[in-house]
Design an enzyme around this catalytic site. Structure first.
Site, PDB file in Angstrom:
ATOM      1  N   SER A   9       0.836  -1.193   0.000  1.00  0.00           N
ATOM      2  CA  SER A   9       0.000   0.000   0.000  1.00  0.00           C
ATOM      3  C   SER A   9       0.875   1.249   0.000  1.00  0.00           C
ATOM      4  O   SER A   9       1.720   1.416   0.893  1.00  0.00           O
ATOM      5  CB  SER A   9      -0.882   0.035   1.250  1.00  0.00           C
ATOM      6  OG  SER A   9      -1.343   1.358   1.470  1.00  0.00           O
ATOM      7  N   HIS A  34      -1.450  -1.300  -4.093  1.00  0.00           N
ATOM      8  CA  HIS A  34      -2.682  -0.955  -3.375  1.00  0.00           C
ATOM      9  C   HIS A  34      -2.678   0.540  -3.109  1.00  0.00           C
ATOM     10  O   HIS A  34      -1.712   1.081  -2.544  1.00  0.00           O
ATOM     11  CB  HIS A  34      -2.739  -1.752  -2.063  1.00  0.00           C
ATOM     12  CG  HIS A  34      -4.011  -1.589  -1.286  1.00  0.00           C
ATOM     13  ND1 HIS A  34      -5.184  -2.225  -1.643  1.00  0.00           N
ATOM     14  CD2 HIS A  34      -4.270  -0.873  -0.162  1.00  0.00           C
ATOM     15  CE1 HIS A  34      -6.113  -1.910  -0.758  1.00  0.00           C
ATOM     16  NE2 HIS A  34      -5.597  -1.100   0.156  1.00  0.00           N
ATOM     17  N   ASP A  36      -4.616   3.624  -1.412  1.00  0.00           N
ATOM     18  CA  ASP A  36      -5.622   3.934  -0.371  1.00  0.00           C
ATOM     19  C   ASP A  36      -6.164   5.347  -0.498  1.00  0.00           C
ATOM     20  O   ASP A  36      -5.507   6.309  -0.112  1.00  0.00           O
ATOM     21  CB  ASP A  36      -4.986   3.750   1.017  1.00  0.00           C
ATOM     22  CG  ASP A  36      -4.878   2.284   1.388  1.00  0.00           C
ATOM     23  OD1 ASP A  36      -3.790   1.866   1.829  1.00  0.00           O
ATOM     24  OD2 ASP A  36      -5.886   1.556   1.238  1.00  0.00           O
ATOM     25  N   MET A  38      -8.642   8.171   0.659  1.00  0.00           N
ATOM     26  CA  MET A  38      -9.371   8.500   1.891  1.00  0.00           C
ATOM     27  C   MET A  38      -9.914   9.924   1.785  1.00  0.00           C
ATOM     28  O   MET A  38      -9.206  10.830   1.333  1.00  0.00           O
ATOM     29  CB  MET A  38      -8.438   8.417   3.108  1.00  0.00           C
ATOM     30  CG  MET A  38      -7.847   7.041   3.309  1.00  0.00           C
ATOM     31  SD  MET A  38      -6.814   7.018   4.795  1.00  0.00           S
ATOM     32  CE  MET A  38      -6.096   5.377   4.656  1.00  0.00           C
ATOM     33  N   HIS A  67      -8.463   1.293  -3.330  1.00  0.00           N
ATOM     34  CA  HIS A  67      -9.317   1.060  -2.157  1.00  0.00           C
ATOM     35  C   HIS A  67     -10.005   2.376  -1.814  1.00  0.00           C
ATOM     36  O   HIS A  67      -9.359   3.302  -1.314  1.00  0.00           O
ATOM     37  CB  HIS A  67      -8.427   0.563  -1.010  1.00  0.00           C
ATOM     38  CG  HIS A  67      -9.159   0.295   0.257  1.00  0.00           C
ATOM     39  ND1 HIS A  67      -8.496   0.020   1.430  1.00  0.00           N
ATOM     40  CD2 HIS A  67     -10.482   0.249   0.557  1.00  0.00           C
ATOM     41  CE1 HIS A  67      -9.382  -0.184   2.392  1.00  0.00           C
ATOM     42  NE2 HIS A  67     -10.598  -0.057   1.888  1.00  0.00           N
ATOM     43  N   MET A  69     -11.922   4.505   0.397  1.00  0.00           N
ATOM     44  CA  MET A  69     -12.446   4.760   1.732  1.00  0.00           C
ATOM     45  C   MET A  69     -13.114   6.132   1.679  1.00  0.00           C
ATOM     46  O   MET A  69     -12.620   7.123   2.248  1.00  0.00           O
ATOM     47  CB  MET A  69     -11.318   4.691   2.780  1.00  0.00           C
ATOM     48  CG  MET A  69     -10.867   3.257   3.014  1.00  0.00           C
ATOM     49  SD  MET A  69      -9.268   3.108   3.817  1.00  0.00           S
ATOM     50  CE  MET A  69      -8.213   3.280   2.369  1.00  0.00           C
ATOM     51  N   MET A 138     -10.985  -5.776   6.109  1.00  0.00           N
ATOM     52  CA  MET A 138     -10.181  -4.849   6.900  1.00  0.00           C
ATOM     53  C   MET A 138      -9.756  -5.556   8.182  1.00  0.00           C
ATOM     54  O   MET A 138     -10.610  -5.993   8.967  1.00  0.00           O
ATOM     55  CB  MET A 138     -10.973  -3.587   7.240  1.00  0.00           C
ATOM     56  CG  MET A 138     -11.346  -2.717   6.045  1.00  0.00           C
ATOM     57  SD  MET A 138      -9.960  -2.321   4.972  1.00  0.00           S
ATOM     58  CE  MET A 138      -8.883  -1.480   6.125  1.00  0.00           C
ATOM     59  N   PHE A 144      -5.489   4.556   8.717  1.00  0.00           N
ATOM     60  CA  PHE A 144      -4.068   4.774   8.974  1.00  0.00           C
ATOM     61  C   PHE A 144      -3.265   3.491   8.768  1.00  0.00           C
ATOM     62  O   PHE A 144      -3.791   2.382   8.917  1.00  0.00           O
ATOM     63  CB  PHE A 144      -3.859   5.275  10.424  1.00  0.00           C
ATOM     64  CG  PHE A 144      -4.591   6.555  10.697  1.00  0.00           C
ATOM     65  CD1 PHE A 144      -5.884   6.531  11.229  1.00  0.00           C
ATOM     66  CD2 PHE A 144      -4.024   7.782  10.358  1.00  0.00           C
ATOM     67  CE1 PHE A 144      -6.582   7.709  11.445  1.00  0.00           C
ATOM     68  CE2 PHE A 144      -4.721   8.961  10.580  1.00  0.00           C
ATOM     69  CZ  PHE A 144      -6.000   8.929  11.127  1.00  0.00           C
ATOM     70  N   ASP A 174      -6.340  -6.575   4.773  1.00  0.00           N
ATOM     71  CA  ASP A 174      -5.849  -5.211   4.636  1.00  0.00           C
ATOM     72  C   ASP A 174      -5.691  -4.542   6.003  1.00  0.00           C
ATOM     73  O   ASP A 174      -6.666  -4.170   6.642  1.00  0.00           O
ATOM     74  CB  ASP A 174      -6.825  -4.399   3.760  1.00  0.00           C
ATOM     75  CG  ASP A 174      -6.252  -3.056   3.399  1.00  0.00           C
ATOM     76  OD1 ASP A 174      -6.991  -2.222   2.839  1.00  0.00           O
ATOM     77  OD2 ASP A 174      -5.055  -2.828   3.674  1.00  0.00           O
TER      78      ASP A 174
HETATM   79  C1  DX5 Z   1      -5.877   1.402   6.073  1.00  0.00           C
HETATM   80  C2  DX5 Z   1      -5.556   1.013   4.633  1.00  0.00           C
HETATM   81  C3  DX5 Z   1      -4.520  -0.070   4.583  1.00  0.00           C
HETATM   82  C4  DX5 Z   1      -3.206   0.391   5.210  1.00  0.00           C
HETATM   83  C5  DX5 Z   1      -2.370  -0.806   5.582  1.00  0.00           C
HETATM   84  O1  DX5 Z   1      -7.045   2.182   6.083  1.00  0.00           O
HETATM   85  O2  DX5 Z   1      -6.704   0.549   3.955  1.00  0.00           O
HETATM   86  O3  DX5 Z   1      -4.305  -0.474   3.221  1.00  0.00           O
HETATM   87  O4  DX5 Z   1      -2.489   1.178   4.286  1.00  0.00           O
HETATM   88  O5  DX5 Z   1      -1.247  -0.310   6.268  1.00  0.00           O
HETATM   89  P1  DX5 Z   1      -0.458  -1.285   7.255  1.00  0.00           P
HETATM   90  O6  DX5 Z   1      -0.051  -2.475   6.410  1.00  0.00           O
HETATM   91  O7  DX5 Z   1       0.729  -0.455   7.699  1.00  0.00           O
HETATM   92  O8  DX5 Z   1      -1.396  -1.656   8.353  1.00  0.00           O
HETATM   93 ZN    ZN Z   2      -6.357  -0.312   1.941  1.00  0.00          ZN
END
Ligand code: DX5
Ligand code: ZN
Length: 218
Positions: A9, A34, A36, A38, A67, A69, A138, A144, A174
């Site tokens: 990610s 990946h 992310d 947000m 992804h 969010m 998740m 984070f 994830d």
């Molecule tokens: C969190 C994200 C994850 C995150 C994973 O909201 O969806 O993809 O980046 O990070 P780590 O592997 O550090 O938990």
């Molecule tokens: Zn993610």
């Protein structure tokens, strides 16, 4: 036996150097990248949007696994499709019309995914299994990187793998995926491991194979 994919990610990458970071993790063994997204509304953090996805697209040879969010999702599907996303994963919890959202993602020519927050039961996706290519479990509360893996989610992974049966659906874990939790995710039935901090930790684009060592250790 299912081939296991590693999807680093870029939430844990250098935000000032995304192109180089994407090239480095792919060169060093990443199967997917990946991304992310947000919005500071669905999750208590803000990262980036379609423009960043479009900017990094030329630096990713393989699958850009986006992804979302964000809530709502529907108004942004076209922009992320245009940006070059290969997979668009929407959260069950992002709105009341998940089935329609997943249809809209497929209609935009993108592979649909569905993500479940830790409190959301596997049964929430029972009626959309024929619409998705990816289920994202998740294993932290979203928002984070660097959080602790939530063990109880492995039961959900097992339940989902049973529900999926012989459908060709990837199950991702994830959040908090590292050398300790990764084998347990695979044993439970996940075939895509998303890793942010575990993939990028201690490395940089200038350090040869730093990311490769992290990826191979998972
Ligand atoms: C969190 C994200 C994850 C995150 C994973 O909201 O969806 O993809 O980046 O990070 P780590 O592997 O550090 O938990
Ligand atoms: Zn993610």
């Amino acid at each position: 036996a299912r081939a296991i994919k590693i999807a680093p990610s870029i939430l844990s990458a250098d935000f000032a150097d995304f192109g180089a970071e994407c090239r480095a993790i792919e060169d060093q063994g990443a199967d997917w990248v990946h991304v992310d997204v947000m919005d500071g509304h669905f999750v208590p953090n803000i990262t980036f949007g379609p423009a960043t996805c479009a900017a990094i697209r030329p630096h990713i040879k393989g699958t850009m696994d986006v992804h979302l969010m964000i809530a709502p999702v529907d108004p942004y599907i076209a922009a992320f499709a245009e940006a070059g996303a290969d997979i668009l994963t929407a959260h069950v919890e992002a709105g009341p019309h998940l089935h329609r959202t997943l249809q809209a993602i497929r209609a935009a020519g993108v592979r649909p995914g569905v993500a479940l927050n830790p409190a959301t039961p596997a049964s929430a996706v029972a009626h959309v299994l024929d619409l998705v290519d990816v289920i994202c479990v998740m294993t932290v509360n979203p928002g984070f990187g660097g959080q602790a893996f939530i063990d109880g989610q492995l039961d959900k992974v097992r339940e989902l793998r049973a529900m999926v049966g012989d459908r060709d659906i990837h199950i991702e874990c994830d959040g908090g995926v590292d050398t300790t939790s990764a084998p347990r995710c695979v044993a439970a039935g996940a075939d895509v491991l998303i890793a942010g901090s575990a993939a990028f930790k201690g490395g940089s684009v200038t350090e040869p194979d730093a990311y490769g060592r992290n990826i191979r250790a998972l």
